[in-house]
Design an enzyme around this catalytic site. Structure first.
Site, PDB file in Angstrom:
ATOM      1  N   LYS A  63       0.815  -1.212   0.000  1.00 42.56           N
ATOM      2  CA  LYS A  63       0.000   0.000   0.000  1.00 42.56           C
ATOM      3  C   LYS A  63       0.851   1.265   0.000  1.00 42.56           C
ATOM      4  CE  LYS A  63      -3.971   0.425   1.841  1.00 42.56           C
ATOM      5  NZ  LYS A  63      -4.783   0.307   0.614  1.00 42.56           N
TER       6      LYS A  63
ATOM      7  N   GLU B 234       0.340  -0.704   7.522  1.00 38.34           N
ATOM      8  CA  GLU B 234       1.000  -1.976   7.195  1.00 38.34           C
ATOM      9  C   GLU B 234       2.437  -1.998   7.698  1.00 38.34           C
ATOM     10  OE1 GLU B 234      -1.349  -3.704   3.303  1.00 38.34           O
ATOM     11  OE2 GLU B 234       0.527  -2.636   2.955  1.00 38.34           O
TER      12      GLU B 234
ATOM     13  N   ASN C 153     -12.511   3.533   3.816  1.00 31.25           N
ATOM     14  CA  ASN C 153     -13.622   2.947   3.081  1.00 31.25           C
ATOM     15  C   ASN C 153     -14.753   2.633   4.055  1.00 31.25           C
ATOM     16  OD1 ASN C 153     -12.932   0.517   4.367  1.00 31.25           O
ATOM     17  ND2 ASN C 153     -11.828  -0.277   2.586  1.00 31.25           N
TER      18      ASN C 153
ATOM     19  N   THR D 227     -14.762   6.493   1.127  1.00 28.88           N
ATOM     20  CA  THR D 227     -14.963   5.961  -0.216  1.00 28.88           C
ATOM     21  C   THR D 227     -16.014   4.864  -0.182  1.00 28.88           C
ATOM     22  OG1 THR D 227     -13.129   4.385   0.055  1.00 28.88           O
ATOM     23  CG2 THR D 227     -12.608   6.533  -0.914  1.00 28.88           C
TER      24      THR D 227
ATOM     25  N   GLY E  21     -16.859   2.819  -3.059  1.00 29.11           N
ATOM     26  CA  GLY E  21     -16.774   1.987  -4.247  1.00 29.11           C
ATOM     27  C   GLY E  21     -17.532   2.580  -5.417  1.00 29.11           C
TER      28      GLY E  21
ATOM     29  N   GLY F 123     -19.269   6.105  -5.118  1.00 32.88           N
ATOM     30  CA  GLY F 123     -18.589   7.385  -5.038  1.00 32.88           C
ATOM     31  C   GLY F 123     -17.867   7.606  -3.730  1.00 32.88           C
TER      32      GLY F 123
ATOM     33  N   ASP G   9     -10.230  -5.518 -12.092  1.00 31.60           N
ATOM     34  CA  ASP G   9      -9.464  -5.806 -10.884  1.00 31.60           C
ATOM     35  C   ASP G   9      -9.533  -4.578  -9.977  1.00 31.60           C
ATOM     36  OD1 ASP G   9      -7.662  -6.547  -8.922  1.00 31.60           O
ATOM     37  OD2 ASP G   9      -5.952  -6.795 -10.266  1.00 31.60           O
TER      38      ASP G   9
ATOM     39  N   ASP H 130      -5.703   2.987  -3.319  1.00 30.17           N
ATOM     40  CA  ASP H 130      -4.399   3.657  -3.312  1.00 30.17           C
ATOM     41  C   ASP H 130      -4.315   4.688  -4.433  1.00 30.17           C
ATOM     42  OD1 ASP H 130      -3.665   1.991  -1.197  1.00 30.17           O
ATOM     43  OD2 ASP H 130      -2.871   0.464  -2.554  1.00 30.17           O
TER      44      ASP H 130
ATOM     45  N   SER I   6      -1.836  -0.646 -12.917  1.00 32.71           N
ATOM     46  CA  SER I   6      -3.149  -0.083 -13.240  1.00 32.71           C
ATOM     47  C   SER I   6      -3.299   1.379 -12.822  1.00 32.71           C
ATOM     48  CB  SER I   6      -4.249  -0.907 -12.551  1.00 32.71           C
ATOM     49  OG  SER I   6      -4.176  -0.758 -11.149  1.00 32.71           O
TER      50      SER I   6
END
Length: 336
Positions: free
Chosen positions: A53, A153, A197, A233, A235, A238, A260, A266, A305
């Protein structure tokens, strides 16, 4: 720490973002569906991808136009060199990246289903040894930076030391508490911008976040505890923006096919931070973050990505923002 000499201060007008966090080599397995308990499934493909991350967020900040300094720890091994080389190729300052000869580089196994959903198992390795010798070393690592970005992390004590040092020096502190480790209430006044999230918002408030109105309530609660600004967030629905002006929902950019979801959060964070460093307001930053994330989920892999700013700005604008008065959900929200 540092591994060698301290990096130079950034040039005037180019505020540097210090990302303090994890670096992993991701082993990505693509499957039709994730195995149930006791079940074996055959993977359709295997990739080795640079991840973690912290590193993902550093790459996202850099591709969106911010000068970036990566502060982290890898093993003195081939995966560690690969990760460092990948960051250098993005123009990221890695002179504060420590090598630990006693630990292996962090590794993540990412199982990606045909639907785009993922399941991740992480072995922290050298990430778990990230530490500063003292407060002076921490201050030196942040010298010349305007903001610091952290996740959870790496050791919590190190993150706390960084947050306190950054606040004392007047830096913007951006926290993405993932994984959602227990944090006492003394953390929140250290945070300039909290990005969570739905599940993280629920973990830190005890409020089920089933819709935008609930996300707004959770965000207000976190601001009342001391966070200056909060983004929740949601998903495909919005992001809820919460600051002194109140709460509003910025709907997501519609995506025809999700390939994916790895790295989408991030990517969003990196875009938001880079936009804020460029002097743009929080709403503009959140909308650009949504545009960048919408591109991210259409490509496999975490770092591969992550789009660049010109690509994100070429993406369709999100629908207009919707105000979120206390206790009311907008009609466009589909209840869970």
């Amino acid at each position: 720490m540092p591994a060698s000499s301290p990096p130079p201060s950034p040039s005037a007008g180019s505020p540097t973002v210090a990302v303090v966090g994890s670096l992993n080599l991701d082993l990505v397995l693509r499957v039709q569906h994730a195995p149930e308990a006791g079940q074996t499934v055959q993977a359709d493909g295997l990739q080795q991808v640079n991840g973690g991350k912290g590193a993902n967020q550093a790459v996202a900040c850099a591709r969106m136009g911010a000068p970036v300094r990566m502060i982290g720890c890898v093993g003195a091994d081939a995966p560690g060199e690969r990760l460092a080389d990948g960051l250098r190729a993005e123009g990221i300052d890695v002179r504060w990246l420590r090598r630990d000869a006693q630990a292996s580089t962090g590794t993540a196994v990412v199982v990606v289903e045909a639907s785009g959903q993922n399941r991740i198992v992480v072995h922290p390795g050298a990430n778990a040894t990230l530490a500063f010798e003292n407060d002076s070393a921490c201050e030196q690592a942040l010298d010349g930076c305007a903001a610091v970005v952290m996740q959870l992390e790496t050791p919590l004590a190190t993150a706390r030391q960084v947050a306190e040092t950054a606040q004392r020096r007047g830096l913007r502190v951006v926290l993405n508490p993932s994984p959602s480790l227990p944090l006492d209430d003394s953390w929140w006044p250290l945070v300039s911008l909290l990005i969570v999230n739905e599940s993280e918002a629920e973990a830190y408030t005890g409020m089920p976040v089933a819709d935008a109105a609930a996300a707004a309530c959770a965000a207000r609660t976190l601001r009342e505890r001391g966070c200056a600004q909060v983004l929740v967030t949601l998903g495909e629905h919005g992001v809820v923006v919460s600051d002194a002006r109140g709460e509003r929902l910025h709907p997501a950019v519609p995506v025809a096919q999700v390939v994916d979801t790895t790295g989408a959060g991030d990517t969003f964070l990196g875009a938001v931070v880079a936009e804020l460093m460029a002097g743009r307001d929080l709403d503009t930053a959140a909308r650009t973050g949504s545009r960048a994330a919408s591109l991210c989920v259409q490509t496999a892999g975490a770092q591969p990505s992550i789009p660049r700013r010109d690509s994100a700005l070429a993406c369709a604008e999100p629908p207009p923002a919707l105000p979120l008065p206390a206790g009311a959900a907008p009609a466009t929200w589909s209840q869970a």
